[in-house]
Design a protein around this motif. Structure first.
Motif, PDB file in Angstrom:
ATOM      1  N   GLN A 180       6.727   8.334  -3.025  1.00 42.11           N
ATOM      2  CA  GLN A 180       6.946   6.838  -3.440  1.00 42.11           C
ATOM      3  C   GLN A 180       7.611   6.722  -4.566  1.00 42.11           C
ATOM      4  N   ALA A 181       7.125   7.238  -5.820  1.00 39.35           N
ATOM      5  CA  ALA A 181       7.785   7.176  -6.928  1.00 39.35           C
ATOM      6  C   ALA A 181       9.231   7.735  -6.809  1.00 39.35           C
TER       7      ALA A 181
ATOM      8  N   SER B  86       0.125   2.757  -3.558  1.00 35.74           N
ATOM      9  CA  SER B  86       0.791   3.718  -2.780  1.00 35.74           C
ATOM     10  C   SER B  86      -0.139   5.065  -2.509  1.00 35.74           C
TER      11      SER B  86
ATOM     12  N   PHE C 251      11.511   4.987  -5.651  1.00 32.50           N
ATOM     13  CA  PHE C 251      11.516   4.001  -6.442  1.00 32.50           C
ATOM     14  C   PHE C 251      12.660   4.595  -7.587  1.00 32.50           C
TER      15      PHE C 251
ATOM     16  N   ALA D 254       2.335   6.038  -9.011  1.00 34.42           N
ATOM     17  CA  ALA D 254       2.589   5.941  -7.766  1.00 34.42           C
ATOM     18  C   ALA D 254       2.552   7.352  -7.378  1.00 34.42           C
TER      19      ALA D 254
ATOM     20  N   SER E 157       1.204  -0.887  -8.757  1.00 36.25           N
ATOM     21  CA  SER E 157       1.851   0.288  -9.093  1.00 36.25           C
ATOM     22  C   SER E 157       2.682  -0.026 -10.385  1.00 36.25           C
ATOM     23  N   THR E 158       3.172  -1.226 -10.539  1.00 40.43           N
ATOM     24  CA  THR E 158       3.830  -1.557 -11.867  1.00 40.43           C
ATOM     25  C   THR E 158       3.152  -2.650 -12.432  1.00 40.43           C
TER      26      THR E 158
ATOM     27  N   LEU F  53       8.606   2.273 -12.886  1.00 40.63           N
ATOM     28  CA  LEU F  53       7.503   1.337 -12.834  1.00 40.63           C
ATOM     29  C   LEU F  53       6.970   1.140 -14.046  1.00 40.63           C
TER      30      LEU F  53
ATOM     31  N   THR G  18       2.855   9.825 -11.809  1.00 43.21           N
ATOM     32  CA  THR G  18       3.103  10.216 -10.440  1.00 43.21           C
ATOM     33  C   THR G  18       2.529  11.601 -10.242  1.00 43.21           C
TER      34      THR G  18
ATOM     35  N   TRP H  94       5.019   0.663  -2.674  1.00 40.69           N
ATOM     36  CA  TRP H  94       4.648   0.234  -3.986  1.00 40.69           C
ATOM     37  C   TRP H  94       4.168  -1.121  -3.832  1.00 40.69           C
TER      38      TRP H  94
ATOM     39  N   ASP I 119      -3.372   3.253  -7.500  1.00 36.95           N
ATOM     40  CA  ASP I 119      -2.464   2.344  -7.060  1.00 36.95           C
ATOM     41  C   ASP I 119      -2.290   2.394  -5.813  1.00 36.95           C
TER      42      ASP I 119
END
Length: 502
Positions: free
Chosen positions: A252-253, A189, A256, A248, A225-226, A452, A85, A297, A187
Motif C-alpha cells: 500500500q505504501a 492497511s 501511495f 502503511a 495511515s497518515t 504519508l 512501512t 490507506w 494502521d
C-alpha cells in the motif's frame, strides 16, 4: 525539511531521508537473518529487525549530517517526521512491559497453517471471511498464524489472553520499540491483512477474532495511515524525538509512493514477491478469480481508500534462489546480461512456486518445478525462464484484474529491486500489452511511507503536490506477445499444483 522513512522488509531494513521535492537524499540498509526451522516454515527474530532498523537509520541520518562538498549543494534539512512501512502479514508477539519477544516472528511466507485454513474452509467459513475481510483463507495472512500459536504453544496463547503478551504486525512491534512501549498501534492497511479486520467498518471483527481464537484485547489500536500516531523516545531511538506520522503495509505504501491516487491507477512492486495493486477509491471491489480486496490507506479523517490486489509470492526471491541456492549467478544484477545471451528459453519452463502459489491460483501445496530441460539446456536458459516466469505471473494477475467492469489501467507503474532489470520490464510490457513505467526513484515503498508522514506534518500540503514530485525514469512500450510461451508456462503451473499434498 525532510522525512525519515523506515522500510522494514522481508530480508532487511532500508532507511531513507527524503527531501521536500521527493528526492532521496541519503540511504541506509541492513540485512537480517532468515530462519527456516522446517520445510515451508519461515521465521524472523524480532530483535534482529529492531537492530537492523537502528543500523539502517543510523546510516541514513549519519550521511544526512555530513557536510556537503560545496555550498551550492544543499543538505536535506532537518528531519521533522518519521514514516514506517513494513513486510505485511508477519505475526510478532512480545511482552509490552519488557518489549522482549518470547519467540521468533512467523513470516508472511510461512505455510505451516495450510491445514488450519483447509479445515476452516471445509467448515464453510471462507465466504463469510471474504465478505468481512476481502481476503481468503490462506496461510499467507496473519490470523491463522496466531491460531496455530494458540494450539501449539499454549504459553503464548495464555499470555495473549491474559494480557502479559501482545501481538501485531512488524509496524506495531517497531512502533512499540520506537516509543519504549508507550504505543501499541497499527494502521488500517496493515490491519486489513490479518483476517481479523472488517474492511467495511474499519475495525477489528469480534466474530473473526473468536473464529481464529485471537484475543481482541491483544491486538493494537487501529490508527490512520497518515497522522501522528506517537513520538519516538530519544532514549530508545538514536536520541531523536520525532512524530511517527505515516504507517502503511509495504504494498500500500508503494501504491501511495507511485502517486496512484485515482481509481484505476495501478502499480506492481517487484520485490521478494510481486504485488499488483489497483486503486478502487472509496468502494470495496468485491474480490473474485483469486484477487483480494484490501485497504489502501486511511486518511486523517478516518475515510478509507481501497485497492484490488493480486499477490505473487515468489519473483525476486526466485532470482535470489538461482544465486544462493543453485549458484547460477554471482549476483542478482547478472541475470539480465546472462538471459540476453540466448534468444529464448530453449523450451524450458520454470514455475517458481517455492512457497506455494498466490494469485490467481492460491495453492499452498504447489511447489517449484522446471520442465523441458534437455542436454542443450544452459544456465542462461534457466535464468531467462525465471525472468519470463515473473512476467507470466504478473500477467496472470493483470488479466484477471482487467475482467468484468473493472477499469483497465492505461499503464502499469513498476518499482522494487527487480524493476531495474530492463529485459524483465520489456518482457512485462510485451505480456501485458500496456506500457510499463519505471520512475526515477525506485524505492517507492519507503517513499510512500515518507509521503504519508510528510502529508500529516506539513512537508507536503496535498496529494496533488505529492503527484508533482513523481518523475518518469523509463517507459517500456509493448512489443510482440509470446502467447505460446505463456500457454506452455500455464501447463507447467497446472502440473505443479498439489505437489506437497500428493
Amino acid at each position: 525539511m525532510s522525512v525519515l522513512a523506515i522500510d522494514a522488509g522481508t530480508t532487511g531494513v532500508t532507511a531513507l531521508v527524503v527531501t521536500a521535492d521527493g528526492t532521496v537524499a541519503t540511504r541506509g540498509y541492513q540485512e537480517f537473518r532468515q530462519y527456516y526451522p522446517h520445510p515451508g516454515w519461515v521465521e524472523h527474530l524480532p530483535e534482529d529487525i529492531w537492530q537492523a532498523t537502528l543500523s539502517a537509520s543510523r546510516q541514513a541520518l549519519g550521511q544526512a549530517a555530513e557536510p556537503k562538498l560545496s555550498d551550492s549543494t544543499p543538505g536535506p534539512g532537518p528531519v521533522t517526521a518519521l514514516g514506517i512501512t513494513n513486510q505485511r502479514e508477519t505475526a510478532v508477539v512480545w511482552d509490552p512491559s519488557t518489549l522482549t519477544a518470547p519467540r521468533r516472528a512467523i513470516v508472511w511466507q510461512d505455510r505451516r497453517t495450510a491445514r488450519i485454513c483447509e479445515e476452516l474452509r471445509e467448515a464453510g467459513h471462507e465466504l463469510r471471511v471474504s465478505e468481512l475481510t476481502g481476503l481468503r483463507l490462506d496461510p499467507y495472512f496473519t490470523g491463522t498464524k496466531l491460531t496455530w500459536l494458540a494450539a501449539n504453544e499454549p504459553e503464548i496463547g495464555a499470555g495473549l489472553a491474559g494480557g502479559s503478551l501482545v501481538t501485531g504486525t512488524v509496524d506495531s512491534y517497531l512502533i512499540a520499540r520506537l516509543t519504549s512501549g508507550a504505543r501499541h498501534v497499527t494502521d488500517a492497511s496493515n490491519a486489513s491483512r490479518t483476517l481479523l479486520f472488517d474492511i467495511n467498518t474499519g475495525w477489528w471483527s469480534p466474530e473473526l477474532c473468536e473464529l481464529l481464537r485471537v484475543p481482541i484485547g491483544a491486538l493494537p489500536q487501529v490508527v490512520p495511515s497518515t497522522g501522528v500516531a506517537g513520538r519516538t523516545d530519544p532514549a530508545a531511538f538514536l536520541g531523536l524525538d520525532l512524530p511517527i506520522a505515516g504507517i502503511a503495509g509495504d504494498q500500500q505504501a508503494a501504491l501511495f509512493g507511485q502517486a496512484c491516487f485515482e481509481p484505476g491507477d495501478a502499480k506492481c512492486t517487484y520485490g521478494t514477491g510481486s504485488f499488483v495493486l489497483a486503486n478502487t477509491g472509496a468502494s470495496v471491489a468485491r474480490p473474485g478469480n483469486g484477487l483480494l480486496s484490501t485497504v489502501a490507506w486511511m486518511d486523517g479523517s478516518g475515510a478509507l481508500t481501497y485497492a484490488l490486489e493480486g499477490s505473487v509470492f515468489v519473483t525476486g526471491a526466485a532470482i535470489q534462489w538461482l544465486r544462493d541456492g543453485l549458484g547460477l549467478l554471482d549476483d542478482a544484477a547478472q541475470s539480465e546480461a546472462l538471459a540476453r545471451t540466448v534468444p529464448d528459453t530453449g523450451g524450458v519452463v520454470f514455475v517458481p512456486a517455492l512457497t506455494g502459489l498466490g494469485a490467481p491460483d492460491w495453492d499452498p501445496d504447489a511447489r517449484g518445478a522446471m520442465f523441458g530441460i534437455t542436454r542443450g539446456t544452459t544456465r542462461a536458459h534457466l535464468v531467462r525462464a525465471t525472468l519470463e516466469a515473473i512476467a507470466y505471473e504478473v500477467r496472470d494477475v493483470f488479466d484477471v484484474m482487467a475482467t468484468g467492469d473493472r477499469r483497465t489501467t492505461a499503464a502499469l507503474r513498476a518499482d522494487g529491486g527487480a524493476s531495474a532489470n530492463d529485459l524483465l520490464m520489456q518482457l512485462q510490457a510485451d505480456q501485458l500489452q500496456v506500457p510499463v513505467e519505471r520512475p526515477e526513484v525506485g524505492e517507492t515503498t519507503a517513499l510512500g511511507a515518507a509521503f504519508l508522514a510528510g502529508l500529516a506534518t506539513g512537508v507536503w500540503s496535498s496529494p496533488a503536490e505529492l503527484a508533482a514530485t513523481w518523475r518518469l525514469g523509463r517507459r517500456f512500450e509493448p512489443g510482440t506477445r509470446d502467447d505460446g510461451g505463456y500457454a506452455r508456462w500455464r501447463r507447467g503451473v497446472e502440473r505443479s499444483k498439489g505437489w506437497a499434498h500428493a
